[in-house]
Design a protein around this motif. Structure first.
Motif, PDB file in Angstrom:
ATOM      1  N   MET A  27       0.833  -1.205   0.000  1.00 22.57           N
ATOM      2  CA  MET A  27       0.000   0.000   0.000  1.00 22.57           C
ATOM      3  C   MET A  27       0.870   1.259   0.000  1.00 22.57           C
ATOM      4  SD  MET A  27      -3.183   0.631   0.007  1.00 22.57           S
ATOM      5  CE  MET A  27      -3.988   2.198  -0.211  1.00 22.57           C
ATOM      6  N   ILE A  30       2.437   1.798  -3.372  1.00 28.93           N
ATOM      7  CA  ILE A  30       1.501   2.356  -4.356  1.00 28.93           C
ATOM      8  C   ILE A  30       1.318   3.858  -4.099  1.00 28.93           C
ATOM      9  CG2 ILE A  30      -0.906   2.373  -5.131  1.00 28.93           C
ATOM     10  CD1 ILE A  30      -1.037  -0.629  -4.383  1.00 28.93           C
ATOM     11  N   GLY A 136     -12.620   1.177   6.260  1.00 22.64           N
ATOM     12  CA  GLY A 136     -11.466   0.564   6.918  1.00 22.64           C
ATOM     13  C   GLY A 136     -11.572   0.660   8.434  1.00 22.64           C
ATOM     14  N   VAL A 151      -4.128   5.899   5.829  1.00 19.15           N
ATOM     15  CA  VAL A 151      -5.125   6.080   4.762  1.00 19.15           C
ATOM     16  C   VAL A 151      -5.991   4.824   4.601  1.00 19.15           C
ATOM     17  CG1 VAL A 151      -5.471   6.524   2.309  1.00 19.15           C
ATOM     18  CG2 VAL A 151      -3.692   7.755   3.535  1.00 19.15           C
ATOM     19  N   PRO A 153      -6.759   1.901   6.913  1.00 24.83           N
ATOM     20  CA  PRO A 153      -6.519   1.366   8.263  1.00 24.83           C
ATOM     21  C   PRO A 153      -6.619  -0.162   8.362  1.00 24.83           C
ATOM     22  CG  PRO A 153      -8.227   3.075   8.285  1.00 24.83           C
ATOM     23  CD  PRO A 153      -7.957   2.756   6.859  1.00 24.83           C
ATOM     24  N   ILE A 155      -5.846  -2.379   5.939  1.00 23.96           N
ATOM     25  CA  ILE A 155      -5.176  -2.974   4.783  1.00 23.96           C
ATOM     26  C   ILE A 155      -4.532  -4.321   5.150  1.00 23.96           C
ATOM     27  CG2 ILE A 155      -2.917  -1.809   5.060  1.00 23.96           C
ATOM     28  CD1 ILE A 155      -4.877  -2.257   1.774  1.00 23.96           C
ATOM     29  N   ASN A 158      -7.276  -9.433   4.774  1.00 24.96           N
ATOM     30  CA  ASN A 158      -7.650  -9.799   3.408  1.00 24.96           C
ATOM     31  C   ASN A 158      -9.163 -10.012   3.310  1.00 24.96           C
ATOM     32  OD1 ASN A 158      -8.211 -12.420   4.295  1.00 24.96           O
ATOM     33  ND2 ASN A 158      -6.134 -13.126   3.833  1.00 24.96           N
ATOM     34  N   ARG A 159      -9.640 -10.217   2.069  1.00 24.34           N
ATOM     35  CA  ARG A 159     -11.097 -10.252   1.865  1.00 24.34           C
ATOM     36  C   ARG A 159     -11.756 -11.413   2.619  1.00 24.34           C
ATOM     37  NH1 ARG A 159     -11.449 -10.488  -4.449  1.00 24.34           N
ATOM     38  NH2 ARG A 159      -9.436  -9.471  -4.230  1.00 24.34           N
ATOM     39  N   ASN A 218     -13.014  10.097   0.424  1.00 23.71           N
ATOM     40  CA  ASN A 218     -13.298   9.493  -0.874  1.00 23.71           C
ATOM     41  C   ASN A 218     -14.608   8.720  -0.843  1.00 23.71           C
ATOM     42  OD1 ASN A 218     -11.298  10.233  -2.736  1.00 23.71           O
ATOM     43  ND2 ASN A 218      -9.821   8.984  -1.621  1.00 23.71           N
ATOM     44  N   GLU A 219     -14.967   8.266   0.359  1.00 23.35           N
ATOM     45  CA  GLU A 219     -16.138   7.402   0.459  1.00 23.35           C
ATOM     46  C   GLU A 219     -17.431   8.202   0.515  1.00 23.35           C
ATOM     47  OE1 GLU A 219     -15.572   4.759   3.736  1.00 23.35           O
ATOM     48  OE2 GLU A 219     -13.843   3.779   2.813  1.00 23.35           O
ATOM     49  N   ALA A 263      -5.948  14.451  -7.895  1.00 22.48           N
ATOM     50  CA  ALA A 263      -6.035  15.895  -8.114  1.00 22.48           C
ATOM     51  C   ALA A 263      -6.936  16.502  -7.039  1.00 22.48           C
ATOM     52  CB  ALA A 263      -6.586  16.193  -9.497  1.00 22.48           C
ATOM     53  N   ILE A 264      -7.929  15.719  -6.624  1.00 20.31           N
ATOM     54  CA  ILE A 264      -8.808  16.107  -5.514  1.00 20.31           C
ATOM     55  C   ILE A 264      -9.459  14.822  -5.005  1.00 20.31           C
ATOM     56  CG2 ILE A 264     -10.932  16.467  -6.850  1.00 20.31           C
ATOM     57  CD1 ILE A 264     -11.287  19.079  -5.186  1.00 20.31           C
ATOM     58  N   SER A 265      -9.894  14.799  -3.756  1.00 18.92           N
ATOM     59  CA  SER A 265     -10.599  13.622  -3.254  1.00 18.92           C
ATOM     60  C   SER A 265     -12.015  13.604  -3.819  1.00 18.92           C
ATOM     61  CB  SER A 265     -10.668  13.650  -1.723  1.00 18.92           C
ATOM     62  OG  SER A 265      -9.376  13.583  -1.202  1.00 18.92           O
ATOM     63  N   SER A 266     -12.699  12.463  -3.725  1.00 16.30           N
ATOM     64  CA  SER A 266     -14.052  12.382  -4.287  1.00 16.30           C
ATOM     65  C   SER A 266     -14.984  13.425  -3.681  1.00 16.30           C
ATOM     66  CB  SER A 266     -14.643  10.993  -4.058  1.00 16.30           C
ATOM     67  OG  SER A 266     -13.825  10.025  -4.651  1.00 16.30           O
TER      68      SER A 266
ATOM     69  N   ASP B 167     -10.404   0.245   0.646  1.00 17.92           N
ATOM     70  CA  ASP B 167     -10.046  -0.214   1.999  1.00 17.92           C
ATOM     71  C   ASP B 167      -9.945  -1.731   2.134  1.00 17.92           C
ATOM     72  OD1 ASP B 167      -9.538   2.189   3.090  1.00 17.92           O
ATOM     73  OD2 ASP B 167     -11.410   2.384   4.208  1.00 17.92           O
ATOM     74  N   GLU B 169      -8.203  -4.799   0.563  1.00 17.20           N
ATOM     75  CA  GLU B 169      -7.148  -5.277  -0.344  1.00 17.20           C
ATOM     76  C   GLU B 169      -6.803  -4.263  -1.433  1.00 17.20           C
ATOM     77  OE1 GLU B 169      -7.939  -9.168  -1.892  1.00 17.20           O
ATOM     78  OE2 GLU B 169      -7.971 -10.094   0.086  1.00 17.20           O
TER      79      GLU B 169
END
Lengths: 473, 189
Positions: A27, A30, A136, A151, A153, A155, A158-159, A218-219, A263-266, B167, B169
């Motif tokens: 993470m 990235i 998160g 960013v 929390p 991560i 896993n799914r 973003n959410e 460029a900007i958050s959602s 958030d 994966e």
């Protein structure tokens, strides 16, 4: 405030969790990459960083002025300003607002400042059930864990783990995929948004000129938290002030490009007072708790620029230590380079004095910090302060190397002894080194001593001249 | 930059953020809007803002929505201003608003609160349909602030693309809290 923690032990235990380390490392990698691309693609980004630092210098030099100005403008817009000198005062303000309302439930959008003062625990004690609404944060709240990344929390999960968690806590089908899990969270959280008595948020910026709060998500949970519940409480550190509305666009650019490369958050939610006369939505009451908690004293000390931090996470995403051990090892609300510095300053050297050691002084954090905070320098300064505070006279262990290196005669004699000890076949090193060199040897192998001569004798021979193996002088 | 260039930049940035942007001329709008509405799921309920539309425009949009089989929910005017049933908005599958300004630099819609503006219709339903005139496109937030001075609404939202999260994966997923689809119709000559 907290029992002193052992960085080394915490790192060792974090490193044993390979899933977490790999996830956080990926993470951070990235985010570090997208931050680099976002900075490079914005013409004048470096100049914008200078501008941002200068504006924050203006604020940190006049913290109280801007906080008071903000409070005045907020109240003119119909909000209520509260000043809290420390965490307990802030908690008292929030819990008494909740008690006056007879509130039993609150929804919250991610806020480091509320974690700094342990707001959730205090509200729970006061009989208010708090739901974290950032996906998160919601996941780790259900799991009873701590954030591993600022960013993202959760991560480290896993799914399959999240699916199991949702199955147990929310009654969803087992074994769901990511898309379905997000739908489950949407439905569960929407119900809580609609039922909540209070919405609690932090703030990314507080505009002194207009009494405005700005926050990015973003959410969209920040927007919901500040739109649906009848009362909104904002907890904001007084360091989040910016002087004027015209400063906001520049700071937003610095924040979102540094945090997530966007460029900007959602969603950027810009709040000026509560719902106005005749409007059909928004909270009827807006409370803003202006939290000092050590910030004023930071402003007058040698670590003033820590108050400029935007909490973007760029320093940690680029930190070799953080990328290796993840957020849990820091055992602090604020991890990574900014946390190494801020935690001991806010909560004392006693509890967090070893955090400045979680740094290789590589300088990468300062290179990417949108506010150009001199983080490596601050790490060094804190180490100095810590060692000075110990005040112990240098022992023999510290003196010996100085003595040996201080005189050519001692140095030559010492070198000879060491060479003999380290010569092949000697069992001595493995027996005595841990005692002499301590923890240095725990994770290091001693190299085989060279077969040839040492540098000094080679140099002496070379100076004599005749046998130079064809070298030119 | 001249107007078409600014709008072009907006379209590029908004598409990067995941917004579905369409430039339409007014005669084509009913057909295009009905098409998007036709793709929306059940229930056939649309939440709309009551105010903020250009003169007479709301009525014609409402007619298109109704003829697509939707029931329309709007903030109601009463003597004290506007009120609305939030549970009703929550049930809607589509939200429709007029957006006066949008920003080219970031591909953002500028959504301001006000009496009857029905901001929740861009937040609660899974599909958000936004209509604007091309003349509403401005370069950046700084230009917007310059236009409005310090007369800020109680809530000003810059909405850029759908609601999204990474958030779990680090897999980008849309619609975690707000709309999963944002369609922006820009009326051009």
């Amino acid at each position: 405030m907290k029992a002193p923690h052992n960085l080394r032990k915490a790192c060792a235990s974090a490193l044993s969790d390979e899933v977490m380390c790999a996830a956080v490392g990926k993470m951070a990698n990235i985010l570090s990459f997208v931050r680099g691309a976002a900075a490079a693609s914005y013409p004048g980004f470096e100049k914008l960083r200078d501008w941002g630092r200068d504006r924050k210098m203006e604020v940190s030099a006049n913290l109280e002025f801007y906080a008071r100005r903000f409070a005045g403008r907020l109240e003119a817009a119909g909000g209520v300003a509260h000043f809290a000198r420390n965490g307990p005062e802030a908690l008292k303000i929030v819990t008494s607002i909740a008690a006056d309302l007879g509130a039993v439930s609150a929804v919250k959008s991610k806020s480091m400042t509320t974690e700094e003062i342990s707001l959730n625990e205090a509200l729970l004690d006061a009989g208010v059930a708090v739901t974290e609404t950032d996906l998160g944060e919601f996941i780790i709240q259900l799991a009873g864990e701590k954030p591993s990344h600022i960013v993202a929390p959760a991560i480290h999960k896993n799914r399959a783990q999240v699916a199991q968690l949702f199955h147990e806590a929310l009654g969803s089908e087992p074994g769901l995929g990511v898309e379905e899990l997000v739908r489950v969270a949407r439905r569960a959280l929407r119900k809580r948004f609609l039922a909540a008595d209070i919405g609690i948020t932090g703030a990314n910026f507080a505009v002194a000129q207009t009494g405005t709060i700005a926050m990015v998500t973003n959410e969209g949970n920040g927007r919901l938290t500040s739109a649906l519940p009848p009362v909104q409480i904002v907890i904001v550190g007084i360091d989040k002030m910016i002087p004027e509305l015209s400063d906001l666009p520049g700071f937003l650019t610095l924040l979102t490009r540094s945090a997530t490369g966007q460029a900007i958050s959602s969603y950027v939610t810009i709040i000026t007072g509560p719902r106005r006369q005749g409007e059909e939505e928004g909270p009827r009451q807006l409370h803003v708790v202006l939290l000092d908690n050590g910030r004023t004293s930071l402003a007058s000390g040698p670590f003033r620029q820590m108050l400029h931090c935007l909490h973007c996470g760029a320093c940690m995403n680029n930190c070799p230590v953080y990328r290796t051990v993840g957020g849990h090892a820091y055992q602090s609300v604020y991890p990574g380079p900014m946390g190494d510095v801020l935690s001991p300053l806010l909560w004392g050297m006693e509890a967090y004095g070893d955090l400045p050691d979680a740094c290789t002084l590589c300088g990468r954090c300062e290179e990417v910090c949108p506010m150009r905070i001199p983080l490596p320098d601050y790490h060094r300064k804190l180490r100095e302060i810590r060692e000075e505070a110990k005040g112990a006279p240098p022992g023999l262990k510290a003196l010996a190397p100085a003595l040996l290196a201080g005189h050519p005669l001692f140095y030559r004699a010492g070198l000879g002894i060491v060479r003999r000890i380290l010569s092949r076949g000697s069992r001595l090193p493995s027996a005595i080194l841990p005692a002499v060199a301590g923890e240095w040897t725990i994770c290091r192998e001693l190299p085989e001593p060279g077969q040839g001569r040492d540098f000094r004798s080679w140099w002496a021979d070379r100076q004599k001249g005749p046998d130079r193996n064809g070298e030119k002088s | 930059m001249n107007r078409p260039q600014i709008v072009e930049r907006y379209i590029r940035m908004a598409r990067i953020a995941g917004t579905v942007v369409e430039c339409v001329c007014q005669p084509d709008l009913p057909l295009r809007l009905a098409e998007v509405l036709g793709q929306a799921g059940e229930p056939k309920i649309a939440a709309m803002s009551a105010t903020g539309w250009p003169e007479g425009f709301r009525q014609s949009i409402e007619a298109i929505v109704v003829s697509s089989g939707f029931e329309v929910r709007m903030p109601c005017k009463d003597p004290g201003g506007y009120t609305w049933d939030i549970g009703g908005v929550e049930a809607a599958s589509v939200g429709l608003v007029w957006c006066e300004h949008f920003l080219a630099d970031t591909g953002s819609l500028v959504l301001a609160t006000g009496q009857g503006r029905g901001g929740l219709s861009t937040l609660l339903p899974p599909i958000s349909i936004v209509l604007s005139d091309a003349t509403g496109c401005i370069e950046g937030l700084a230009d917007y602030f310059q236009q409005i001075g310090q007369r800020l609404p109680s809530r000003l939202t810059l909405a850029t693309g759908p609601s999204c999260t990474g958030d779990i994966e680090a897999t980008m997923t849309r619609g975690v809290h707000g709309p999963q689809k944002v369609v922006h119709f820009i009326l051009c000559d």
